[in-house]
Write an enzyme that holds these catalytic residues in place. Structure first.
Site, PDB file in Angstrom:
ATOM      1  N   SER A 115     -10.430  -0.364   6.732  1.00 10.83           N
ATOM      2  CA  SER A 115      -9.782  -0.180   5.427  1.00 10.83           C
ATOM      3  C   SER A 115      -9.091  -1.415   4.879  1.00 10.83           C
ATOM      4  CB  SER A 115      -8.778   0.974   5.499  1.00 10.83           C
ATOM      5  OG  SER A 115      -9.444   2.195   5.647  1.00 10.83           O
TER       6      SER A 115
ATOM      7  N   SER B 251      -9.809   2.042   2.607  1.00  4.95           N
ATOM      8  CA  SER B 251      -8.920   2.784   1.725  1.00  4.95           C
ATOM      9  C   SER B 251      -7.908   1.922   0.979  1.00  4.95           C
ATOM     10  CB  SER B 251      -8.161   3.822   2.549  1.00  4.95           C
ATOM     11  OG  SER B 251      -7.340   3.183   3.535  1.00  4.95           O
TER      12      SER B 251
ATOM     13  N   LYS C  75       0.850  -1.189   0.000  1.00  7.30           N
ATOM     14  CA  LYS C  75       0.000   0.000   0.000  1.00  7.30           C
ATOM     15  C   LYS C  75       0.888   1.242   0.000  1.00  7.30           C
ATOM     16  CE  LYS C  75      -3.970   2.006   2.476  1.00  7.30           C
ATOM     17  NZ  LYS C  75      -4.886   1.867   3.637  1.00  7.30           N
TER      18      LYS C  75
END
Length: 459
Positions: free
Chosen positions: A165, A141, A66
């Site tokens: 997330s 996210s 990420k």
């Protein structure tokens, strides 16, 4: 193990992952940056093996990162313009531990800017598409990481979970997503969102892969004073006899197909001998409101460091220092970042701290106590991850409240610091993935992961 046993080379694994990353990028927008130089690390591992040198437990395994984890490879942008061009001089502890075991990062995945969002539509670089339906959101996210695993580009990916997330995009894409106990994994080297709820976790297609990853990454870190001693390897795997179901999470506001999937699991668990305990947890109705006071307050503090002076993007329009700050932050932050900064500053301001922030903190304590009481009556909880399957791209972008309501079942865990594991449980009639989440007491990750074997057998 295939690499260590020389039945498959690290180069073959990494090359295949890179080919898939490039193949899917245009359609799904999984990555902000693809690390084509990863092949060099794979070659180095193959040389070590050929020479009889020891290699780690993840030797040659490609993974996706990420884009809010610091690492010298590529730019760490957190999908925000204000960090464009930033190359980190340090490596996040989680990344360092994985790569010490031979894992190879093949790309940085897209996310909501600074992890502010539930759909990966708040990225400066554009949205990531759902792995089953490109007209729908990937979740957020950590949407890019979830889709990288769901499309079989990599066997696992790193994500962060501040209010769902990891678990929500895992649910939207039909894979496993683990949010560990708060403090189980070091947050050092991760772009901060809300320091009291941020957790580092993983996506994987196989639940038992999460066991290996936790064994590699969990543990205390002198650079993060909130980390716990390494409890994971020594933690007991408990037999699950009582499964709790929260009454308020099974009502008409929840999509009917999600409720049906939950009920199907409940019936099967009953058949297997588990006792189902229905729970009233009234304090959870305060969770979403408390979360969206506490988290923006911490966001406003953590984002104050981004000013265009020390690193990252700097506005070219400014004539003086005051304009430099204003223009850089106005241009560099996404609308959702600005919204959370403004809310955070408001609830922390003089005259409103007691009325909002202090009350939210008290509600958080009620929620923590409510979970403690629940685990006196059951071993784990089984709940939906979100009230709906993946929604359409653009459907909730202009309605922040509707977007925030998608987090209603995931944020309580972060406020309480509990572990949660999203598990795939089937599909809707239209082919969208459905997921549920297992919730356990603090430090119960091994039990949750092990229990997925029982749930898989009931599929």
């Amino acid at each position: 193990m295939k690499v260590a046993n020389q039945t498959q080379s690290a180069v073959e694994l990494v090359r295949a992952a890179l080919e898939k990353a490039h193949q899917y990028q245009a359609e799904y927008h999984v990555f902000n940056w693809i690390n084509d130089d990863a092949i060099k690390k794979a070659e180095a591992i193959d040389r070590k093996i050929a020479q009889g040198e020891p290699v780690g437990r993840l030797a040659g395994v490609p993974y996706a990162l990420k884009d809010n984890f610091l690492s010298p490879e590529g730019e760490t942008t957190a999908s925000a313009l204000i960090l464009e061009g930033f190359q980190s001089p340090v490596t996040a502890t989680a990344v360092r531990k994985l790569e010490a075991e031979g894992a190879i990062m093949i790309g940085r995945t897209n996310l909501d800017a600074f992890a502010h969002g539930s759909s990966t539509e708040n990225s400066y670089y554009g949205p990531t598409k759902n792995s089953k339906d490109t007209t729908r959101v990937a979740g957020g996210s950590s949407g890019g990481s979830a889709v990288a695993v769901a499309l079989d580009i990599v066997p696992f990916a790193l994500g962060t979970d501040t209010g769902g997330s990891i678990r929500q995009p895992a649910s939207f894409n039909g894979i496993y997503g683990l949010k560990p106990t708060y403090g189980a994994i070091s947050r050092y080297g991760v772009v901060a969102m809300a320091s009291s709820t941020d957790c580092i976790g993983f996506f994987a297609r196989e639940a038992m892969d999460l066991d290996l990853l936790m064994g590699v990454v969990a543990g205390q870190d002198k650079n993060d004073m909130t980390t716990l001693p390494n409890f994971y390897a020594e933690s007991e795997i408990k037999t699950i006899k009582k499964v709790g179901v929260i009454k308020d999470f099974n009502n008409e506001a929840v999509n009917s197909e999600i409720r049906a999937a939950l009920q199907q699991k409940i019936e099967t668990l009953k058949h297997q001998g588990c006792e189902i305990v229905e729970l009233n947890m009234p304090a959870l109705k305060y969770a979403l409101a408390a979360y969206y006071i506490i988290v923006p307050a911490e966001v406003s503090s953590n984002l104050s460091r981004h000013d265009g002076i020390r690193y990252g993007y700097r506005s070219a329009k400014s004539q003086n220092l005051s304009e430099l700050y204003e223009n850089t932050r106005n241009e560099g932050f996404m609308p959702e970042n600005k919204r959370r900064i403004m809310i955070g500053n408001f609830v922390l301001s003089s005259g409103f701290y007691d009325a909002y922030y202090l009350k939210a903190a008290k509600a958080r304590t009620l929620i923590i106590n409510e979970y403690a009481k629940a685990f006196e009556q059951c071993d784990v909880l089984l709940t939906p991850v979100a009230p709906n399957p993946a929604f359409k791209l653009g459907e909730k972008v202009n309605d922040p409240v509707a977007m925030y309501l998608e987090d209603v079942m995931s944020v309580p865990l972060n406020l309480a610091g509990l572990p949660g594991l999203a598990i795939p449980v089937g599909k809707t009639n239209s082919g969208l993935d459905l997921g549920l989440q297992l919730v356990g007491p603090r430090r119960s990750e091994r039990t949750l992961i092990n229990f997925t074997k029982t749930l898989e057998e009931t599929a």
